[in-house]
Design a protein around this motif. Structure first.
Motif, PDB file in Angstrom:
ATOM      1  N   LYS A  12       0.850  -1.189   0.000  1.00 15.13           N
ATOM      2  CA  LYS A  12       0.000   0.000   0.000  1.00 15.13           C
ATOM      3  C   LYS A  12       0.886   1.239   0.000  1.00 15.13           C
ATOM      4  N   GLU A  71       1.405   0.556  11.476  1.00 16.79           N
ATOM      5  CA  GLU A  71       0.634   0.334  12.698  1.00 16.79           C
ATOM      6  C   GLU A  71       1.427   0.797  13.914  1.00 16.79           C
ATOM      7  N   LEU A 112      -6.621  -9.003   8.822  1.00 15.31           N
ATOM      8  CA  LEU A 112      -7.742  -8.647   7.949  1.00 15.31           C
ATOM      9  C   LEU A 112      -7.390  -7.432   7.104  1.00 15.31           C
ATOM     10  N   THR A 113      -6.748  -6.433   7.726  1.00 16.40           N
ATOM     11  CA  THR A 113      -6.312  -5.254   6.978  1.00 16.40           C
ATOM     12  C   THR A 113      -5.313  -5.643   5.895  1.00 16.40           C
ATOM     13  N   LEU A 114      -4.392  -6.532   6.231  1.00 16.71           N
ATOM     14  CA  LEU A 114      -3.394  -6.984   5.258  1.00 16.71           C
ATOM     15  C   LEU A 114      -4.066  -7.603   4.042  1.00 16.71           C
ATOM     16  N   TRP A 115      -5.036  -8.460   4.268  1.00 19.39           N
ATOM     17  CA  TRP A 115      -5.714  -9.110   3.153  1.00 19.39           C
ATOM     18  C   TRP A 115      -6.598  -8.140   2.381  1.00 19.39           C
ATOM     19  N   LYS A 116      -7.331  -7.309   3.104  1.00 16.85           N
ATOM     20  CA  LYS A 116      -8.306  -6.413   2.466  1.00 16.85           C
ATOM     21  C   LYS A 116      -7.651  -5.284   1.690  1.00 16.85           C
ATOM     22  N   ASP A 117      -6.597  -4.676   2.251  1.00 14.03           N
ATOM     23  CA  ASP A 117      -6.010  -3.473   1.654  1.00 14.03           C
ATOM     24  C   ASP A 117      -4.716  -3.727   0.890  1.00 14.03           C
ATOM     25  N   TYR A 118      -4.080  -4.870   1.123  1.00 14.48           N
ATOM     26  CA  TYR A 118      -2.776  -5.121   0.516  1.00 14.48           C
ATOM     27  C   TYR A 118      -2.827  -6.294  -0.470  1.00 14.48           C
ATOM     28  N   LEU A 167       2.859  -2.703   6.652  1.00 13.48           N
ATOM     29  CA  LEU A 167       1.665  -2.568   7.484  1.00 13.48           C
ATOM     30  C   LEU A 167       2.050  -2.520   8.963  1.00 13.48           C
ATOM     31  N   LYS A 169      -7.159  -8.559  13.544  1.00 15.93           N
ATOM     32  CA  LYS A 169      -7.454  -7.208  13.053  1.00 15.93           C
ATOM     33  C   LYS A 169      -6.462  -6.786  11.966  1.00 15.93           C
ATOM     34  N   ASN A 170      -5.163  -6.869  12.265  1.00 20.62           N
ATOM     35  CA  ASN A 170      -4.173  -6.452  11.288  1.00 20.62           C
ATOM     36  C   ASN A 170      -4.118  -7.410  10.111  1.00 20.62           C
TER      37      ASN A 170
END
Length: 389
Positions: free
Chosen positions: A135, A202, A227-233, A198, A224-225
């Protein structure tokens, strides 16, 4: 055994600072010529990507029609296609994204907003400017701030020796350590840069909230992180590159889809190997210094950039493009927010300054440097850690 080098404690850091600061006046201000140089590099990268996909489309059409082509020819051309796709991928990152996110062209008069640090790859423009596993805002913080201003320190997120301590300590044969490094190079952008950028971003937020930093990658999508890794990266680039693009070949049949998928994956492999080759050796070998404390003055900062960096062979724009302009790493670390074109003009001046101050200006073939880096990564060699500078 690690070779011992001079510690440079007797360098006049104040004079070194004056000499290097003078470079900015010698080179002059960033202007339209520098921006046009960027646009040329951008065209080369885009052109490489488009040519790679053009070859892929042509062989896929021929293979799916009555013309037909032998499998050997198909895959020879397919490999060539993958190489161009990979070169375009690295070119987009190293030759365009890298300097723009440093703000290298922000001061060009009337610069289009999309080529500024704030406008490039921001929001939906990520899909146009730089769609990758990484990202943009996370990489900009990890690289521009934490790496550049903590070079060779424990806080440097790209400290190779520190990051690979687990491999140094592993109770496995040395040849298996080498195999591990070479395997890692094939997918290092996904395995290292995506989760690490990420994590660093963070930690920036954790520091703002006065919380303890997180030391581990969060990969599971059920955290939490993670999910962010998969969703945004991972998913934006992964679905576009390895699902949507191959699916476009469906009118030519399922075999064309699977062949396109294989060639695009091969292009990703080449991009990883190429980027690993030109990025990792810049600050990692037994003749590269690490530091135990943060720098205290601008002169010390400049000294550390020279002591902690190495250049590769330089030359024409084509040679420099192939290296991602990372062959000017000393110059780049002295002035990270300058255009690539400045480093070509700056290099002979920096060499003279190093000679004046009796500083070693390291410049060698990237292939020699990668071998030295791999030796460091497996624990065969060690960097020289220096105190008080």
């Amino acid at each position: 055994m690690t070779q011992k080098y001079a510690d440079y404690r007797d360098v006049d850091q104040a004079q070194l600072q004056r000499d290097i600061d003078q470079i900015k006046e010698t080179i002059g201000a960033t202007n339209e010529v520098d921006f046009q140089h960027l646009l040329k590099l951008e065209r080369w990268g885009r052109g490489s990507t488009l040519f790679g996909f053009f070859l892929l489309i042509v062989i896929s059409i021929l293979d799916a029609t009555n013309f037909g082509i032998p499998s050997l020819i198909f895959w020879i051309v397919g490999v060539i296609s993958a190489i161009f796709i990979g070169v375009g991928n690295v070119g987009r990152w190293a030759n365009v994204t890298h300097p723009i996110l440093h703000g290298a062209y922000d001061k060009v008069p009337n610069i289009p907003y999309r080529y500024t640090k704030d406008g490039y790859a921001a929001g939906s423009r990520r899909w146009i400017d730089w769609l990758d596993w990484i990202k943009p805002d996370a990489w900009a913080y990890e690289h521009n701030i934490m790496h550049h201003y903590h070079l060779g320190e424990d806080d440097d997120p790209d400290n190779v020796e520190k990051n690979l301590k687990w491999l140094h300590d592993a109770k496995i044969p040395m040849f298996m350590k080498y195999v591990t490094v070479y395997a890692f190079a094939a997918f290092w952008k996904l395995a290292y840069y995506a989760p690490n950028t990420l994590r660093i971003l963070e930690n920036k937020e954790r520091a703002r909230r006065k919380e303890e930093p997180t030391l581990d990658y969060q990969i599971s999508p059920f955290t939490k992180n993670g999910l962010t890794l998969w969703k945004d990266y991972i998913l934006p680039y992964g679905l576009f590159q390895f699902v949507l693009l191959p699916a476009l070949f469906y009118p030519l049949g399922l075999e064309a889809v699977f062949s396109a998928f294989a060639i695009i994956v091969l292009g990703e492999f080449f991009a990883n190997i190429h980027s690993f080759l030109v990025i990792v050796p810049n600050h990692s070998a037994e003749d590269i210094y690490q530091f135990s404390t943060p720098h205290k003055t601008q002169g010390e900062y400049y000294l550390r950039q020279i002591m902690g960096s190495v250049n590769y062979n330089t030359g024409t724009d084509l040679i420099d493009f192939a290296h991602g302009f990372l062959n000017y790493q000393v110059e780049h670390h002295l002035f990270p927010n300058m255009p690539h074109s400045f480093y070509q003009k700056m290099q002979p001046i920096v060499k003279e300054i190093c000679k004046k101050h009796n500083l070693e200006y390291r410049q060698e073939s990237v292939f020699k440097r990668i071998l030295m880096t791999v030796d460091l990564m497996v624990g065969k060699t060690k960097v020289l850690r220096i105190e008080g500078i």
